[in-house]
Write an enzyme that holds these catalytic residues in place. Structure first.
Site, PDB file in Angstrom:
ATOM      1  N   THR B 213       0.823  -1.159  -0.086  1.00  0.00           N
ATOM      2  CA  THR B 213      -0.120   0.016   0.085  1.00  0.00           C
ATOM      3  C   THR B 213       0.985   1.008  -0.003  1.00  0.00           C
ATOM      4  O   THR B 213       1.953   1.276   0.511  1.00  0.00           O
ATOM      5  CB  THR B 213      -0.820  -0.029   1.292  1.00  0.00           C
ATOM      6  OG1 THR B 213      -1.922  -1.117   1.281  1.00  0.00           O
ATOM      7  CG2 THR B 213      -1.480   1.148   1.440  1.00  0.00           C
ATOM      8  N   ARG B 241     -13.376  -8.122  -1.804  1.00  0.00           N
ATOM      9  CA  ARG B 241     -12.662  -7.851  -0.452  1.00  0.00           C
ATOM     10  C   ARG B 241     -12.305  -6.361  -0.631  1.00  0.00           C
ATOM     11  O   ARG B 241     -11.617  -5.959  -1.262  1.00  0.00           O
ATOM     12  CB  ARG B 241     -11.626  -8.912  -0.428  1.00  0.00           C
ATOM     13  CG  ARG B 241     -10.765  -8.660   0.846  1.00  0.00           C
ATOM     14  CD  ARG B 241      -9.488  -7.895   0.609  1.00  0.00           C
ATOM     15  NE  ARG B 241      -8.589  -7.909   1.899  1.00  0.00           N
ATOM     16  CZ  ARG B 241      -7.568  -7.268   1.990  1.00  0.00           C
ATOM     17  NH1 ARG B 241      -7.059  -6.412   1.035  1.00  0.00           N
ATOM     18  NH2 ARG B 241      -6.777  -7.258   3.222  1.00  0.00           N
ATOM     19  N   VAL B 242     -12.578  -6.077   0.663  1.00  0.00           N
ATOM     20  CA  VAL B 242     -11.973  -4.443   0.774  1.00  0.00           C
ATOM     21  C   VAL B 242     -11.051  -4.485   2.294  1.00  0.00           C
ATOM     22  O   VAL B 242     -11.402  -5.057   3.213  1.00  0.00           O
ATOM     23  CB  VAL B 242     -13.270  -3.467   1.310  1.00  0.00           C
ATOM     24  CG1 VAL B 242     -12.580  -2.323   1.626  1.00  0.00           C
ATOM     25  CG2 VAL B 242     -14.046  -3.396  -0.193  1.00  0.00           C
ATOM     26  N   GLY B 243      -9.972  -3.867   2.073  1.00  0.00           N
ATOM     27  CA  GLY B 243      -9.130  -4.130   3.309  1.00  0.00           C
ATOM     28  C   GLY B 243      -9.206  -2.601   4.066  1.00  0.00           C
ATOM     29  O   GLY B 243     -10.192  -2.037   4.103  1.00  0.00           O
ATOM     30  N   ASP B 244      -7.989  -2.311   4.710  1.00  0.00           N
ATOM     31  CA  ASP B 244      -8.230  -1.195   5.927  1.00  0.00           C
ATOM     32  C   ASP B 244      -8.100   0.208   5.259  1.00  0.00           C
ATOM     33  O   ASP B 244      -8.314   1.223   5.700  1.00  0.00           O
ATOM     34  CB  ASP B 244      -7.167  -1.392   6.940  1.00  0.00           C
ATOM     35  CG  ASP B 244      -5.849  -1.437   6.540  1.00  0.00           C
ATOM     36  OD1 ASP B 244      -5.547  -2.051   5.459  1.00  0.00           O
ATOM     37  OD2 ASP B 244      -4.921  -0.771   7.187  1.00  0.00           O
ATOM     38  N   THR B 264      -0.199   0.138   6.758  1.00  0.00           N
ATOM     39  CA  THR B 264       0.201  -0.745   5.675  1.00  0.00           C
ATOM     40  C   THR B 264       0.209  -2.076   6.328  1.00  0.00           C
ATOM     41  O   THR B 264       0.850  -2.348   7.143  1.00  0.00           O
ATOM     42  CB  THR B 264       1.237  -0.407   4.393  1.00  0.00           C
ATOM     43  OG1 THR B 264       1.732  -1.518   3.948  1.00  0.00           O
ATOM     44  CG2 THR B 264       2.600  -0.031   5.418  1.00  0.00           C
ATOM     45  N   GLY B 267      -4.550  -6.019   6.184  1.00  0.00           N
ATOM     46  CA  GLY B 267      -5.603  -5.432   6.654  1.00  0.00           C
ATOM     47  C   GLY B 267      -6.626  -5.500   7.590  1.00  0.00           C
ATOM     48  O   GLY B 267      -7.335  -4.750   8.235  1.00  0.00           O
TER      49      GLY B 267
END
Lengths: 345, 345
Positions: B213, B241-244, B264, B267
Site C-alpha cells: 500500500t 474484498r476491501v481492506g483497511d 499498511t 488489512g
C-alpha cells in the site's frame, strides 16, 4: 428452637448473598438491546395503528433474542436472529424494508462483531441477499476477510449457502413513494446548489426521511458480547455511497473488555468520529462508564453537525441508548423476560 | 561601550528565544512522511538495481511533497501530489502498480482525511480512476459523503472531472505474474482446506507477496495535518474484498489534536483493531506520546496474529514509523530539505 430456625434462615440468606456475588452467578445475567433507527419520530406525526405496528415488531425482535439467550445460545446467534426479524419486516430500513437508491435499487450494508474474539465481518452494496446480517457473519466465519462489497459479496454469500432473492423482493410501495419524494426534494436542492458558489454533487437536506438502520447488541449467559447492524442506507443515494453501518469501529463494534455498540443516524458523521470504537476507547483509556462514554460520543456527533443515536451494552449488563434526534425506535429485554420498548424522548 | 553591545546582543538572543516559542514561529516547521508498503522485504532478496529503483521512487515522492509544503501548500495538497507519484509508479501496489484480483482485474481503494476539519473521503473497488487518492479527496470535498464504492464511485469521479483510464492502463507484467503464482499457491491451500475440518472459502497463506500500500502524512506550514492511503489491495483477492486502506479509523486517520496516520499491512487486523484511530485515542485519552501510541498499536496487531506497519506524524513534527515485518518502504523530509529513505529494519 425458634432461635435455631432463625439462625438457619439468616445463614441461608447469607449463603445466597454470597452466591449472588460469584462471577458464575452474576454472568447468568443476559441482555438484548435493539434499535430500529433514529430520526424525526414525533408523536404528532404517528398514527396509533402505525405506532402499534412498530411496537409489535420491536417486541417480536426482543422476544426472539430473549428466547435465544434463554436457551443458552451465543450473543452472536441472538443478535443474528433478532436482526432477521427486523430485516424481514417492511417497517425498518434494512432487508425487506430497505430504501431505494437513486437508480431504483435496494443496496444494503451490514456488519457483525464478536466481543470475545474481536472477529468481525461486513458487507456493503448488496442487492440479492435476503438477510445481509447473515452475510456479514459468513464473511467473518467462512472467510479470512472482514469486508466484502457489491457483486463479489453476493457471490460469496451464495457460495456460503445464504438465502438469495430477486431484487424485486425488496420492493415496498412505501419506500418507492419515499424515493419519488426524495428525488423531487433533492432536485430542488440541486438547482439551489447550482446557483450557490460551492457546487455539491450530492445533497442531504431531507435527511429525516432518508436514514434508518436496525441493530442489536447482546450479552449471553457465558458473558460474551456481540453487536450487529443492518441497513438499506439512504433514500435516493447515488454513486455507491456507503454509510457507517458496515464500517467496523464506526457503526458497529464489540469487545468483551468494554462494550458492544450499534449506531444509527447520519452515517458520515459516525465514520468521521469513529463513534463505536470511540466509546470503547473512552471506557478503556479514560475509565469512563458506559453511560458517560455513549453520551460523550453522541455529543461529539452533534457538535460536528450530525444527528442520530446508538445502543451500547457492557459485560455487567449496563445499557445506554442515547440519541440527539426526536426519537429512536429502541428496546431492551433482560433475563427476567421483561420487555421494554421505547420510541420517543 | 562594549558592555552596552553585549547587553544588546543578550537582549536580541532573548527576543529570538521568545519568538521561537510563539506558535506562529514554531509552526513554520513542516514534515512529510511516506510509506510504500510493509512486508518480507529482505536485503537478501533485493537486487541492487531494484533497490535503487525503490529509493529513487521514494525520493521523488518525498521531494514532490517537500516542494508543495515549502511553497506553502496545504498538507492535503502535499499528501495528494506525493501519493500521485507513487500511484503513477509501477513499483508500488497502488494506481499503475496495483495487483490483480482473482478475476484478473485491478480493484483499488483509497482514503484521505483532513486533520483540521476531520473531513474525510474514501473510495473502494474502483477500476478506471487513474489516481484513486484524488477520487477519495473529491468524495470529501465535492459530495456530502465519506465513502463510495464500485461503479458508483467511478461515475462520481468522472463527473468530478478526474482522469479516467481504461482498465488496461493498470496492467503490468510483474503483477500479472504475481497473480499466476498466487492462484497456484492458493489452489494448493484450497485443497488442503477442503481436507481440513474447518472449511475456508478463502486463504491467505502467501500474504507476503500479496499486500502493499502507499501512504503519506504531512504537516504544513499552517500547522495542519493530513493523511492519505492508496492501495490495489491483495493479489488474487476475491469477492470484492476491501481492506483497511479506505476505512477511516482503520488504515487512515488525521486529527490536528493528535496525529495523522496511514497504515499498511494485513488489512483485516487493522480493521478489527481500528488501528489508526486507536493511536489518536491513546494519545488523547491516555496522554501517550506519538511514538508509544504507534508502537502499542502495532503490538496489538502482532498479538492478534497480524503484521504490517504504519506511519504517524503529530503537530509538533514528531514521526513514528513502526512495523513488525522484515521491512517497510518509508521515508521522511523536514523543512531543512533533508530526505531520509529507509527500507529494512
Amino acid at each position: 428452637m425458634i432461635k435455631t430456625t432463625k439462625s438457619l434462615i439468616y445463614l441461608m440468606i447469607l449463603a445466597l448473598m454470597l452466591l449472588a456475588t460469584l462471577p458464575g452467578w452474576a454472568q447468568k445475567k443476559y441482555v438484548m438491546v435493539i434499535h430500529g433507527g433514529a430520526g424525526t419520530i414525533l408523536k404528532a406525526n404517528m398514527t396509533p395503528a402505525k405506532e402499534a405496528d412498530y411496537r409489535e415488531a420491536l417486541t417480536l425482535a426482543l422476544k426472539t433474542g430473549y428466547d435465544a439467550l434463554k436457551a443458552g445460545k451465543s450473543s452472536m446467534d441472538a443478535v443474528e436472529v433478532t436482526i432477521h426479524t427486523m430485516e424481514d419486516s417492511p417497517l425498518f430500513n434494512a432487508g425487506k424494508g430497505a430504501v431505494f437508491t437513486h437508480d431504483g435499487k435496494n443496496e444494503m450494508d451490514a456488519a457483525m462483531m464478536d466481543g470475545k474474539t474481536q472477529m468481525a465481518g461486513a458487507v456493503a452494496g448488496v442487492t440479492t441477499i435476503r438477510n445481509p446480517i447473515s452475510a456479514a457473519r459468513a464473511v467473518m466465519e467462512k472467510s479470512e476477510h472482514v469486508m466484502m462489497v457489491g457483486q463479489g459479496a453476493e457471490q460469496f454469500a451464495k457460495q456460503a449457502g445464504l438465502k438469495i432473492v430477486p431484487p424485486s423482493y425488496f420492493y415496498t410501495k412505501d419506500r418507492w413513494d419515499g424515493l419519488q419524494r426524495a428525488i423531487k426534494q433533492d432536485s430542488v436542492k440541486a438547482v439551489l446548489d447550482h446557483v450557490s458558489k460551492k457546487s455539491n454533487l450530492l445533497g442531504i437536506k431531507n435527511r429525516d426521511d432518508k436514514f434508518g438502520t436496525v441493530g442489536a447488541v447482546a450479552l449471553d449467559q457465558a458473558g460474551n458480547l456481540a453487536a450487529g447492524t443492518s441497513t438499506g442506507g439512504m433514500t435516493n443515494k447515488k454513486y455507491g455511497r456507503v454509510g457507517d453501518a458496515p464500517i467496523i469501529g464506526a457503526g458497529t463494534y464489540a469487545n468483551n473488555e468494554t462494550a458492544g455498540i450499534s449506531a444509527t443516524g447520519w452515517g458520515e458523521f459516525y465514520i468521521r468520529n469513529v463513534v463505536a470504537y470511540d466509546i470503547s476507547a473512552m471506557m478503556e483509556y479514560k475509565k469512563m462508564s458506559l453511560q458517560d462514554a455513549a453520551a460523550a460520543a453522541i455529543e461529539k456527533v452533534g457538535k460536528m453537525g450530525g444527528d442520530g443515536g446508538l445502543i451500547a451494552l457492557d459485560r455487567a449488563g449496563n445499557v445506554a441508548m442515547p440519541f440527539n434526534t426526536a426519537g429512536m425506535y429502541r428496546g431492551t429485554v433482560t433475563e427476567d423476560g421483561e420487555i421494554e420498548v421505547l420510541i420517543y424522548k
